[in-house]
Design an enzyme around this catalytic site. Structure first.
Site, short mmCIF file in Angstrom:
data_model
loop_
_atom_site.label_atom_id
_atom_site.label_comp_id
_atom_site.label_asym_id
_atom_site.label_seq_id
_atom_site.Cartn_x
_atom_site.Cartn_y
_atom_site.Cartn_z
CG ASP A 142 -2.43 20.92 75.37
OD1 ASP A 142 -3.53 20.46 75.72
OD2 ASP A 142 -1.39 20.22 75.33
CB ALA A 170 -4.26 20.18 78.77
CG ASP A 171 -6.44 22.85 74.37
OD1 ASP A 171 -7.08 23.76 74.90
OD2 ASP A 171 -5.32 23.01 73.87
CE1 TYR A 172 -11.09 15.26 71.36
CE2 TYR A 172 -11.04 13.83 73.29
CZ TYR A 172 -11.55 14.15 72.05
OH TYR A 172 -12.54 13.38 71.49
N GLY A 175 -12.33 19.78 77.34
CA GLY A 175 -13.56 19.83 76.57
C GLY A 175 -14.45 18.63 76.83
#
Length: 384
Positions: A142, A170-172, A175
């Site tokens: 991230d 960025a991860d969230y 997803g």
């Protein structure tokens, strides 16, 4: 209540955060999620953080993002385990992974191979930077994605230099975007490969400032005084008071000058210059608002319908009636009887909240049951 994705089976090869965010939401919506983990170490986030951040011996991070899933531990170099995965693929609706490009190919679990096993399979994958280009093999982490994406030039003051967001945004977002794509593919009823990269998700997140940048090639300055949004005029920002902080959103400087009885602010009476002069305007506001308490200013501004709010920390938030009314917390329990609180799914259907009861699984907790259930190939659609 019956959840929209009940009867949908998801085979989850994800780890860390971006992929597990996607499968967590699919689980919240009613899908059965079988988390496939390495037979010895499992998802690396089980142990990746400091022991003081653990819950019942495993990281709070893992516990929060993997609740209500089943754990199947496998050795994909073992022919018997690989055959089990093939049977699961044949009986599943969705496969999700977030390995770097090429990893699933080497494991014999790429889309083309699995599509031959299950033609209607929805195959969701998250990468750091996509399958092409010079960054495709960089680690999809991230902070690195934030650094490359330009996002770090949007927070803080101009003189602060690059400032990352304090969450794995960025991860969230990747997803969440993958869930949208998977749901659309499920509606189509066709076998589909759904791809999202963390970089593309974070670029989409910046659509507003990037659209302006495309026009003139110049990034917008964040300003120096009480910065909060690089594209919004004064008074937008957070201001210190005698006993805390006050948030002011968009609003009329002229109205604020009268309501706050702030004579110096009355000089800024031209709305067309409230963006250009945002730093000096905010400097005047900052000095004035520091002369009274947050409650004093709220008592003046809220009755006048000025967009404002106190700045709360988590201790203040969870004690507030506004938070309690949401019932955002839920208690989940693992198979050892350990119970902990975490957030629930924020989506409601017909005013009903989506809650879970099962905590994150122990490594391989459901392996024996899954192996027994899928001892023979189960035709696609024959869900148990």
């Amino acid at each position: 209540m019956t959840r929209p994705l009940e009867g949908i089976r998801v085979l989850d090869f994800t780890q860390f955060l971006a992929g597990p965010v996607a499968t967590l939401r699919l689980s919240d919506l009613g899908a059965r999620v079988i988390k496939v983990e390495h037979y010895e170490q499992g998802d690396l986030t089980r142990k990746i953080y400091a022991p003081q951040l653990n819950l019942d011996g495993e990281s709070a991070f893992f516990q929060a993002i993997n609740r209500d899933k089943e754990s199947l531990k496998v050795n994909l170099k073992n022919a018997e385990d690989h055959a089990l995965i093939s049977r699961l693929v044949a009986a599943s609706d969705v496969v999700v992974h977030n390995f770097r490009p090429g990893v699933m190919n080497r494991l014999g679990l790429d889309y083309d191979t699995l599509k031959s096993v299950n033609p209607t399979l929805v195959y969701g994958e998250i990468s750091g930077y996509g399958a092409d280009g010079p960054w495709r093999h960089k680690p999809g982490q991230d902070l690195l994605v934030q650094a490359l994406s330009g996002l770090t030039q949007l927070s803080g003051a101009e003189s602060d230099g690059p400032v990352p967001m304090g969450l794995a945004v960025a991860d969230y977002l990747a997803g969440s975007q993958l869930v949208q794509g998977v749901l659309a593919a499920l509606v189509s009823g066709e076998g589909t490969r759904v791809e999202v990269s963390m970089l593309e998700a974070i670029l989409d997140f910046q659509f507003e400032p990037l659209t302006l940048f495309y026009q003139d090639g110049e990034p917008v300055s964040r300003g120096e005084q009480n910065p909060a949004h690089s594209l919004v005029a004064a008074p937008y920002g957070l201001y210190q008071t005698q006993n805390g902080y006050l948030a002011l959103a968009m609003g009329s400087i002229t109205a604020l000058a009268e309501l706050l009885a702030c004579e110096p602010l009355k000089a800024y009476d031209d709305p067309s210059r409230w963006f250009e002069l945002r730093d000096p305007i905010k400097k005047v506001l900052a000095k004035h608002l520091n002369t009274q308490t947050t409650e004093h200013w709220l008592g003046i501004l809220e009755p006048a319908d000025i967009w404002c709010a106190p700045v709360l920390n988590w201790r203040e938030l969870v004690e507030h009636d506004g938070f309690k009314a949401l019932s955002m917390l839920q208690s989940v329990t693992n198979s050892r009887g350990f119970e902990y609180q975490t957030t629930r799914c924020p989506i409601r259907f017909n005013n009903e909240r989506l809650t879970a009861h099962c905590a994150a699984p122990l490594l391989g907790e459901h392996s024996d049951a899954i192996k027994y259930e899928f001892a023979n190939e189960v035709p696609h659609g024959s869900h148990n």
